[in-house]
Motif scaffolding. Sequence first.
Motif, PDB file in Angstrom:
ATOM      1  N   GLU A 251       1.105 -13.369   8.180  1.00  0.00           N
ATOM      2  CA  GLU A 251       1.045 -11.937   7.826  1.00  0.00           C
ATOM      3  C   GLU A 251       0.838 -11.098   9.086  1.00  0.00           C
ATOM      4  O   GLU A 251       0.690  -9.892   9.019  1.00  0.00           O
ATOM      5  CB  GLU A 251      -0.125 -11.673   6.856  1.00  0.00           C
ATOM      6  CG  GLU A 251      -0.075 -12.463   5.560  1.00  0.00           C
ATOM      7  CD  GLU A 251       0.671 -11.741   4.440  1.00  0.00           C
ATOM      8  OE1 GLU A 251       1.202 -10.651   4.673  1.00  0.00           O
ATOM      9  OE2 GLU A 251       0.714 -12.312   3.337  1.00  0.00           O
TER      10      GLU A 251
ATOM     11  N   ARG B 188       6.863  -6.038   3.735  1.00  0.00           N
ATOM     12  CA  ARG B 188       6.133  -5.386   2.643  1.00  0.00           C
ATOM     13  C   ARG B 188       6.406  -3.894   2.649  1.00  0.00           C
ATOM     14  O   ARG B 188       6.266  -3.243   3.678  1.00  0.00           O
ATOM     15  CB  ARG B 188       4.626  -5.609   2.816  1.00  0.00           C
ATOM     16  CG  ARG B 188       4.207  -7.055   2.664  1.00  0.00           C
ATOM     17  CD  ARG B 188       2.711  -7.189   2.854  1.00  0.00           C
ATOM     18  NE  ARG B 188       2.295  -8.570   2.699  1.00  0.00           N
ATOM     19  CZ  ARG B 188       2.080  -9.146   1.518  1.00  0.00           C
ATOM     20  NH1 ARG B 188       2.194  -8.427   0.412  1.00  0.00           N
ATOM     21  NH2 ARG B 188       1.734 -10.418   1.447  1.00  0.00           N
TER      22      ARG B 188
ATOM     23  N   GLU C 256       4.566  -1.626   1.555  1.00  0.00           N
ATOM     24  CA  GLU C 256       3.352  -0.871   1.895  1.00  0.00           C
ATOM     25  C   GLU C 256       3.168  -0.708   3.405  1.00  0.00           C
ATOM     26  O   GLU C 256       2.516   0.231   3.847  1.00  0.00           O
ATOM     27  CB  GLU C 256       2.109  -1.466   1.228  1.00  0.00           C
ATOM     28  CG  GLU C 256       1.844  -2.938   1.467  1.00  0.00           C
ATOM     29  CD  GLU C 256       2.516  -3.865   0.448  1.00  0.00           C
ATOM     30  OE1 GLU C 256       3.689  -3.624   0.071  1.00  0.00           O
ATOM     31  OE2 GLU C 256       1.873  -4.871   0.062  1.00  0.00           O
TER      32      GLU C 256
ATOM     33  N   PRO D 222       4.171  -0.862  -3.147  1.00  0.00           N
ATOM     34  CA  PRO D 222       4.426  -2.312  -3.077  1.00  0.00           C
ATOM     35  C   PRO D 222       5.498  -2.737  -4.076  1.00  0.00           C
ATOM     36  O   PRO D 222       5.572  -2.184  -5.164  1.00  0.00           O
ATOM     37  CB  PRO D 222       3.082  -2.936  -3.450  1.00  0.00           C
ATOM     38  CG  PRO D 222       2.073  -1.875  -3.220  1.00  0.00           C
ATOM     39  CD  PRO D 222       2.766  -0.558  -3.406  1.00  0.00           C
TER      40      PRO D 222
ATOM     41  N   GLU E   6       6.996  -6.389  -5.369  1.00  0.00           N
ATOM     42  CA  GLU E   6       6.931  -7.856  -5.284  1.00  0.00           C
ATOM     43  C   GLU E   6       8.300  -8.509  -5.235  1.00  0.00           C
ATOM     44  O   GLU E   6       8.503  -9.486  -4.522  1.00  0.00           O
ATOM     45  CB  GLU E   6       6.168  -8.418  -6.481  1.00  0.00           C
ATOM     46  CG  GLU E   6       4.667  -8.340  -6.306  1.00  0.00           C
ATOM     47  CD  GLU E   6       3.938  -9.235  -7.277  1.00  0.00           C
ATOM     48  OE1 GLU E   6       4.474 -10.314  -7.620  1.00  0.00           O
ATOM     49  OE2 GLU E   6       2.833  -8.854  -7.696  1.00  0.00           O
TER      50      GLU E   6
ATOM     51  N   LEU F  39       9.754  -8.081  -1.783  1.00  0.00           N
ATOM     52  CA  LEU F  39       9.026  -8.935  -0.842  1.00  0.00           C
ATOM     53  C   LEU F  39       9.480 -10.393  -0.971  1.00  0.00           C
ATOM     54  O   LEU F  39       9.721 -11.077   0.027  1.00  0.00           O
ATOM     55  CB  LEU F  39       7.510  -8.824  -1.084  1.00  0.00           C
ATOM     56  CG  LEU F  39       6.651  -9.772  -0.251  1.00  0.00           C
ATOM     57  CD1 LEU F  39       6.802  -9.500   1.246  1.00  0.00           C
ATOM     58  CD2 LEU F  39       5.180  -9.675  -0.657  1.00  0.00           C
TER      59      LEU F  39
END
Length: 183
Positions: A86, A116, A118, A124, A126, A129
């Motif tokens: 990350e 991401r 964000e 966000p 999912e 991502l």
Amino acid sequence: MGQKQMEKIYLIPIGEVDGKILEELKSSLKEKFHLEVVIGESLPKPDYAYNRRRRQYHSSPILDNLSRPPKLEERRRAYWVLGVTELDLYVPNLNFIFGQAQMGGRTALISLVRLREEFWRRRPNERLLRERTLKEAVHELGHTFGLEHCSNPKCVMHFSNSLIDTDVKDSWFCPECEKKIRQ
Ligand SMILES: [Zn+2]
Ligand SMILES: [Zn+2]
């Protein structure tokens, strides 16, 4: 038996990584490559690669460290090692990178942070991502198979300068690149 053990992809979390996205990546890679995919023991945050001025991690020494024969017997037998982090990665001539791989080697690395929404101050998402993570993982693994960047914008081996490129491309190789892998 020995041959079978080689046909594995090890996902190695580096620092703290979202477990759900790792599990999803594991099952997608398994489905795509028809190889066993294992989530290995995580590695600590690579302080040795941190650049204080840039507030980013230099990806090359992390990749070197990943390709060093590990203490774990099971990982030593792994054919491909894909580090997942990350942390924000860079190489000296670029502002950031989504990932890096050893060309024709066995080791690759991807960062989730810029995949991401964000990170870019958006809501966000999912699904995005998950798709972006898979695309970047397949892309970097493609380099380990010896593939270079492809000019086809739909091909997973197309270079992603930004997330727009990542979102445009598919999560698999174009017929030309697929042919090269088979050879
Ligand atoms: Zn690339
Ligand atoms: Zn291609």
